[in-house]
Design a protein around this motif. Structure first.
Motif, PDB file in Angstrom:
ATOM      1  N   UNK A   1       0.837  -1.191   0.000  1.00 34.39           N
ATOM      2  CA  UNK A   1       0.000   0.000   0.000  1.00 34.39           C
ATOM      3  C   UNK A   1       0.874   1.244   0.000  1.00 34.39           C
ATOM      4  N   UNK A   2       0.282   2.360  -0.405  1.00 30.29           N
ATOM      5  CA  UNK A   2       0.971   3.649  -0.385  1.00 30.29           C
ATOM      6  C   UNK A   2      -0.019   4.723   0.019  1.00 30.29           C
ATOM      7  N   UNK A   3       0.490   5.748   0.682  1.00 28.47           N
ATOM      8  CA  UNK A   3      -0.352   6.899   0.969  1.00 28.47           C
ATOM      9  C   UNK A   3      -0.594   7.650  -0.331  1.00 28.47           C
ATOM     10  N   UNK A   4      -1.793   8.171  -0.525  1.00 26.56           N
ATOM     11  CA  UNK A   4      -2.087   9.004  -1.672  1.00 26.56           C
ATOM     12  C   UNK A   4      -1.324  10.310  -1.580  1.00 26.56           C
ATOM     13  N   UNK A   5      -1.242  11.032  -2.678  1.00 28.63           N
ATOM     14  CA  UNK A   5      -0.464  12.275  -2.699  1.00 28.63           C
ATOM     15  C   UNK A   5      -0.981  13.300  -1.697  1.00 28.63           C
ATOM     16  N   UNK A   6      -2.277  13.220  -1.356  1.00 31.71           N
ATOM     17  CA  UNK A   6      -2.825  14.146  -0.365  1.00 31.71           C
ATOM     18  C   UNK A   6      -2.611  13.646   1.067  1.00 31.71           C
ATOM     19  N   UNK A   7      -2.056  12.435   1.220  1.00 36.04           N
ATOM     20  CA  UNK A   7      -1.787  11.782   2.505  1.00 36.04           C
ATOM     21  C   UNK A   7      -3.055  11.588   3.333  1.00 36.04           C
ATOM     22  N   UNK A   8      -4.231  11.656   2.672  1.00 38.71           N
ATOM     23  CA  UNK A   8      -5.495  11.450   3.371  1.00 38.71           C
ATOM     24  C   UNK A   8      -6.145  10.133   2.978  1.00 38.71           C
ATOM     25  N   UNK A   9      -5.512   9.405   2.070  1.00 45.36           N
ATOM     26  CA  UNK A   9      -6.075   8.127   1.644  1.00 45.36           C
ATOM     27  C   UNK A   9      -4.944   7.141   1.421  1.00 45.36           C
ATOM     28  N   UNK A  10      -5.298   5.866   1.430  1.00 42.08           N
ATOM     29  CA  UNK A  10      -4.337   4.791   1.200  1.00 42.08           C
ATOM     30  C   UNK A  10      -4.764   4.054  -0.055  1.00 42.08           C
ATOM     31  N   UNK A  11      -3.820   3.768  -0.938  1.00 36.10           N
ATOM     32  CA  UNK A  11      -4.117   3.039  -2.165  1.00 36.10           C
ATOM     33  C   UNK A  11      -3.306   1.754  -2.183  1.00 36.10           C
ATOM     34  N   UNK A  12      -3.884   0.717  -2.771  1.00 30.88           N
ATOM     35  CA  UNK A  12      -3.177  -0.545  -2.922  1.00 30.88           C
ATOM     36  C   UNK A  12      -2.357  -0.505  -4.201  1.00 30.88           C
ATOM     37  N   UNK A  13      -1.103  -0.949  -4.124  1.00 31.20           N
ATOM     38  CA  UNK A  13      -0.237  -1.017  -5.292  1.00 31.20           C
ATOM     39  C   UNK A  13      -0.487  -2.379  -5.929  1.00 31.20           C
ATOM     40  N   UNK A  14      -1.030  -2.357  -7.151  1.00 29.71           N
ATOM     41  CA  UNK A  14      -1.412  -3.597  -7.826  1.00 29.71           C
ATOM     42  C   UNK A  14      -0.330  -4.123  -8.763  1.00 29.71           C
ATOM     43  N   UNK A  15       0.580  -3.265  -9.186  1.00 34.02           N
ATOM     44  CA  UNK A  15       1.629  -3.713 -10.080  1.00 34.02           C
ATOM     45  C   UNK A  15       2.544  -2.559 -10.441  1.00 34.02           C
ATOM     46  N   UNK A  16       3.656  -2.920 -11.049  1.00 34.42           N
ATOM     47  CA  UNK A  16       4.624  -1.926 -11.485  1.00 34.42           C
ATOM     48  C   UNK A  16       4.890  -2.168 -12.958  1.00 34.42           C
ATOM     49  N   UNK A  17       4.805  -1.135 -13.783  1.00 33.96           N
ATOM     50  CA  UNK A  17       5.008  -1.274 -15.223  1.00 33.96           C
ATOM     51  C   UNK A  17       6.193  -0.450 -15.664  1.00 33.96           C
ATOM     52  N   UNK A  18       6.882  -0.928 -16.691  1.00 33.18           N
ATOM     53  CA  UNK A  18       7.936  -0.137 -17.313  1.00 33.18           C
ATOM     54  C   UNK A  18       7.291   1.012 -18.073  1.00 33.18           C
ATOM     55  N   UNK A  19       7.859   2.194 -17.984  1.00 37.41           N
ATOM     56  CA  UNK A  19       7.343   3.350 -18.715  1.00 37.41           C
ATOM     57  C   UNK A  19       8.182   3.622 -19.935  1.00 37.41           C
TER      58      UNK A  19
END
Length: 95
Positions: free
Chosen positions: A77-95
């Protein structure tokens, strides 16, 4: 004999003897930690960076991590940019 190492919440690391006398001190960001994975790959943690190496030692991914990321069980999980929500990290992709 392996001597103990003490980590503090202030980012300092102390190499101590068995009587807890400080032999050397340094910042956590100055050390790297090598972690061998079950499939023969490895993760190298250095400061806020994590490198993923394949079994031949070739870099497959480089991640910049922070205390905004954490895991619970098998999920990341990671804190959202506003630090008021938590998001689940589902995957990492090459950009």
């Amino acid at each position: 004999m392996i001597l103990p190492i003490i980590y503090t919440d202030k980012g300092k690391v102390f190499d101590v003897d068995l009587s807890l006398n400080i032999l050397k001190s340094f910042l956590f960001a100055e050390i790297g930690i090598y972690e061998l994975l079950e499939n023969g790959s490895a993760m190298v943690h250095y400061g806020n960076n994590v490198l993923l190496l394949n079994p031949e030692g070739v870099k497959k991914a480089a991640l910049r991590v922070s205390s905004d990321w954490f895991s619970v069980g098998e999920k990341i999980y990671a804190f959202g940019s506003d630090r008021k929500r938590i998001v689940e990290v589902l995957g990492i992709e090459d950009l």
